[in-house]
Design a protein around this motif. Structure first.
Motif, PDB file in Angstrom:
ATOM      1  N   LYS A 160       0.820  -1.213   0.000  1.00 11.21           N
ATOM      2  CA  LYS A 160       0.000   0.000   0.000  1.00 11.21           C
ATOM      3  C   LYS A 160       0.851   1.259   0.000  1.00 11.21           C
ATOM      4  O   LYS A 160       0.397   2.321  -0.432  1.00 11.21           O
ATOM      5  N   TRP A 161       2.051   1.156   0.510  1.00 13.93           N
ATOM      6  CA  TRP A 161       2.921   2.319   0.569  1.00 13.93           C
ATOM      7  C   TRP A 161       3.686   2.491  -0.751  1.00 13.93           C
ATOM      8  O   TRP A 161       3.938   1.517  -1.463  1.00 13.93           O
ATOM      9  N   PRO A 162       4.100   3.715  -1.085  1.00 12.42           N
ATOM     10  CA  PRO A 162       4.799   3.944  -2.366  1.00 12.42           C
ATOM     11  C   PRO A 162       6.287   3.645  -2.319  1.00 12.42           C
ATOM     12  O   PRO A 162       6.988   3.850  -3.308  1.00 12.42           O
ATOM     13  N   ILE A 163       6.791   3.132  -1.204  1.00 14.36           N
ATOM     14  CA  ILE A 163       8.232   3.002  -1.040  1.00 14.36           C
ATOM     15  C   ILE A 163       8.846   2.019  -2.035  1.00 14.36           C
ATOM     16  O   ILE A 163       9.945   2.237  -2.553  1.00 14.36           O
ATOM     17  N   VAL A 164       8.117   0.915  -2.349  1.00 14.39           N
ATOM     18  CA  VAL A 164       8.670  -0.069  -3.279  1.00 14.39           C
ATOM     19  C   VAL A 164       8.759   0.518  -4.683  1.00 14.39           C
ATOM     20  O   VAL A 164       9.783   0.372  -5.371  1.00 14.39           O
ATOM     21  N   ASP A 165       7.696   1.199  -5.122  1.00  8.64           N
ATOM     22  CA  ASP A 165       7.729   1.834  -6.449  1.00  8.64           C
ATOM     23  C   ASP A 165       8.819   2.904  -6.503  1.00  8.64           C
ATOM     24  O   ASP A 165       9.510   3.053  -7.527  1.00  8.64           O
ATOM     25  N   TRP A 166       8.953   3.648  -5.420  1.00  9.28           N
ATOM     26  CA  TRP A 166      10.016   4.665  -5.379  1.00  9.28           C
ATOM     27  C   TRP A 166      11.380   4.013  -5.522  1.00  9.28           C
ATOM     28  O   TRP A 166      12.233   4.495  -6.263  1.00  9.28           O
ATOM     29  N   TRP A 167      11.596   2.908  -4.815  1.00  6.44           N
ATOM     30  CA  TRP A 167      12.894   2.243  -4.854  1.00  6.44           C
ATOM     31  C   TRP A 167      13.187   1.674  -6.242  1.00  6.44           C
ATOM     32  O   TRP A 167      14.326   1.750  -6.720  1.00  6.44           O
ATOM     33  N   ARG A 168      12.174   1.137  -6.897  1.00 10.43           N
ATOM     34  CA  ARG A 168      12.382   0.572  -8.233  1.00 10.43           C
ATOM     35  C   ARG A 168      12.757   1.643  -9.246  1.00 10.43           C
ATOM     36  O   ARG A 168      13.431   1.350 -10.239  1.00 10.43           O
ATOM     37  N   ARG A 169      12.348   2.894  -9.006  1.00  7.53           N
ATOM     38  CA  ARG A 169      12.606   3.973  -9.957  1.00  7.53           C
ATOM     39  C   ARG A 169      13.709   4.907  -9.492  1.00  7.53           C
ATOM     40  O   ARG A 169      14.029   5.878 -10.181  1.00  7.53           O
ATOM     41  N   ALA A 170      14.281   4.644  -8.337  1.00 10.39           N
ATOM     42  CA  ALA A 170      15.303   5.533  -7.789  1.00 10.39           C
ATOM     43  C   ALA A 170      16.532   5.571  -8.691  1.00 10.39           C
ATOM     44  O   ALA A 170      16.894   4.586  -9.340  1.00 10.39           O
ATOM     45  N   GLY A 171      17.180   6.715  -8.721  1.00  7.39           N
ATOM     46  CA  GLY A 171      18.373   6.881  -9.538  1.00  7.39           C
ATOM     47  C   GLY A 171      19.574   6.159  -8.962  1.00  7.39           C
ATOM     48  O   GLY A 171      19.590   5.732  -7.802  1.00  7.39           O
ATOM     49  N   ALA A 172      20.620   6.070  -9.770  1.00 13.06           N
ATOM     50  CA  ALA A 172      21.811   5.316  -9.387  1.00 13.06           C
ATOM     51  C   ALA A 172      22.468   5.896  -8.133  1.00 13.06           C
ATOM     52  O   ALA A 172      22.936   5.158  -7.259  1.00 13.06           O
ATOM     53  N   GLY A 173      22.494   7.230  -8.032  1.00 18.31           N
ATOM     54  CA  GLY A 173      23.119   7.856  -6.872  1.00 18.31           C
ATOM     55  C   GLY A 173      22.425   7.479  -5.575  1.00 18.31           C
ATOM     56  O   GLY A 173      23.076   7.152  -4.569  1.00 18.31           O
ATOM     57  N   VAL A 174      21.104   7.533  -5.601  1.00 18.49           N
ATOM     58  CA  VAL A 174      20.325   7.175  -4.415  1.00 18.49           C
ATOM     59  C   VAL A 174      20.514   5.700  -4.077  1.00 18.49           C
ATOM     60  O   VAL A 174      20.710   5.326  -2.918  1.00 18.49           O
ATOM     61  N   VAL A 175      20.452   4.858  -5.112  1.00 15.08           N
ATOM     62  CA  VAL A 175      20.563   3.416  -4.898  1.00 15.08           C
ATOM     63  C   VAL A 175      21.898   3.059  -4.264  1.00 15.08           C
ATOM     64  O   VAL A 175      21.957   2.311  -3.272  1.00 15.08           O
ATOM     65  N   TRP A 176      22.987   3.587  -4.809  1.00  9.76           N
ATOM     66  CA  TRP A 176      24.299   3.242  -4.267  1.00  9.76           C
ATOM     67  C   TRP A 176      24.500   3.815  -2.871  1.00  9.76           C
ATOM     68  O   TRP A 176      25.186   3.218  -2.033  1.00  9.76           O
ATOM     69  N   GLY A 177      23.895   4.964  -2.600  1.00  7.72           N
ATOM     70  CA  GLY A 177      23.965   5.518  -1.258  1.00  7.72           C
ATOM     71  C   GLY A 177      23.254   4.638  -0.243  1.00  7.72           C
ATOM     72  O   GLY A 177      23.774   4.363   0.850  1.00  7.72           O
ATOM     73  N   VAL A 178      22.036   4.194  -0.600  1.00 10.50           N
ATOM     74  CA  VAL A 178      21.269   3.325   0.285  1.00 10.50           C
ATOM     75  C   VAL A 178      21.992   1.989   0.468  1.00 10.50           C
ATOM     76  O   VAL A 178      22.055   1.447   1.581  1.00 10.50           O
ATOM     77  N   ARG A 179      22.530   1.459  -0.620  1.00 14.90           N
ATOM     78  CA  ARG A 179      23.223   0.169  -0.519  1.00 14.90           C
ATOM     79  C   ARG A 179      24.502   0.274   0.301  1.00 14.90           C
ATOM     80  O   ARG A 179      24.871  -0.680   1.005  1.00 14.90           O
ATOM     81  N   ALA A 180      25.155   1.405   0.245  1.00 12.03           N
ATOM     82  CA  ALA A 180      26.330   1.599   1.099  1.00 12.03           C
ATOM     83  C   ALA A 180      25.918   1.566   2.572  1.00 12.03           C
ATOM     84  O   ALA A 180      26.614   0.982   3.422  1.00 12.03           O
TER      85      ALA A 180
END
Length: 372
Positions: A185-205
């Motif tokens: 129900k929350w938008p977090i999964v859709d946001w994560w699937r569309r997140a840019g490379a910078g955000v993704v690598w930051g979160v993964r770090a």
């Protein structure tokens, strides 16, 4: 006239598009289940094995429950949904329970068929069934997550709630199922699937840092964790008294471990590839891996070959790699064809009102995997 008829005709349903993120997460989580079960016998003689075991068990079943909850539905029960519950969970459970009873009779001489006490991995099937039954009622309440957490913590204070029908575990991990349902129900999964490379690598770090810190804590404190029997706290199948901590604050410890499991699960999902990988297709057969891997590991565990010198770091790595191989082989099309009558039985004949429609591509099993 033809144009009008065509315009008024209902549009054909669009085929459901699978999301690689979830197939990847399903296979990775079930592979962790296999690894945890494979190295369990080594933990008594190896601190390295216990370190890896505690590292995995702190989050792998909560993550698995979150995935299953994501694909659960809270719609009011219907005849079709009740038949699905029986066919997808109850019948496979009875069949697998009977097979396990027969195997143990052959190997160990045990001669007792007791459906109320699930064998080994079968507890999760019953927990899934209980959650699917309870969810439509639970979400009718205000603050369903609060109630789920209160039940999960409070059940530990009652000695009479045990592993019978896997009730203690079902209640203990219910908040993780519910969290998965909320994620849809929350938008977090859709946001994560569309997140840019910078955000993704930051979160993964950040996720790597979380996992690194947890591994360091376990490694440094492995002796007190062994003495405390921390691993049993991750099972959610015993009362606090049974765990040796009958103090009032035991519930706070469980609550803290649950919150920590959510953090580790978030880190786990952050590290899961969002695109198709070599193991994406395997995520569509998690029920096969989960229900069949215990038969592969059973003779290895029961022969005692993983004790003493076979608990070394070399043997630990060997079992980890073997577990990954098992999780790959059991997801193969050949295994699915051979074992489909057991894992995905066709039981329309069992019901008063038969569902003669062939299940379409939208049908999924209780863990969200594709059903054929």
């Amino acid at each position: 006239m033809t144009t009008t008829a065509a315009a008024s005709a209902p549009a054909a349903p669009r085929p459901k598009v699978r999301i690689p993120l979830w197939d990847n997460a399903r296979w990775a989580s079930v592979a962790l289940v296999v690894i945890g079960h494979a190295i369990q016998r080594q933990t008594s003689d190896s601190d390295n094995a216990l370190t890896l075991y505690l590292f995995i068990y702190a989050f792998h079943m909560p993550a698995f429950a979150i995935i299953s909850g994501y694909f659960a539905k809270a719609d009011p029960p219907t005849g079709r949904s009740m038949r699905r519950l029986i066919g997808d969970i109850l019948v496979p459970y009875i069949v697998m329970q009977a097979i396990w009873t027969f195997v143990q009779w052959l190997v160990e001489g045990k001669n007792s068929f007791n459906p109320t006490q699930p064998h080994w991995t079968l507890w999760f099937l019953l927990a899934l069934g209980i959650f699917r039954v309870v969810l439509p009622y639970l979400v009718q309440l205000r603050w369903p997550m609060l109630w789920a957490v209160l039940f999960a913590v409070g059940v530990g204070y009652f000695d009479n709630v045990d592993s019978t029908f896997s009730l203690s575990r079902a209640i203990g991990i219910a908040p993780f199922f519910l969290l998965g349902w909320y994620l849809r129900k929350w938008p977090i999964v859709d946001w994560w699937r569309r997140a840019g490379a910078g955000v993704v690598w930051g979160v993964r770090a950040g996720a790597v840092a979380v996992f690194g810190a947890w591994f360091a804590v376990v490694y440094v404190n492995i002796t007190p964790f062994r003495e405390f029997d921390l691993r049993y706290w991750f099972f959610y199948d015993d009362s606090f008294k049974g765990l040796g901590e009958n103090e009032w604050w035991a519930g706070l410890l469980r609550l803290g471990l649950m919150l920590f499991a959510v953090l580790l699960s978030a880190a786990f999902f952050a590290l899961i590839p969002r695109r198709e990988t070599w193991f994406t297709a395997f995520g569509q057969a998690t029920m096969y891996i989960y229900l069949l891997h215990s038969f592969v590991l059973y003779p290895i565990r029961e022969t005692g070959i993983l004790k003493d010198e076979h608990a070394s770091a070399t043997w630990l790595l060997t079992m980890v790699l073997a577990s990954v191989a098992i999780a790959v082989v059991l997801a193969s099309p050949l295994v699915q064809r051979v074992f489909r009558p057991i894992i995905e039985p066709r039981v329309d004949w069992l019901f008063v009102e038969r569902d003669l429609r062939r299940p379409g591509p939208r049908r999924t099993d209780p863990m969200g995997s594709r059903r054929r």
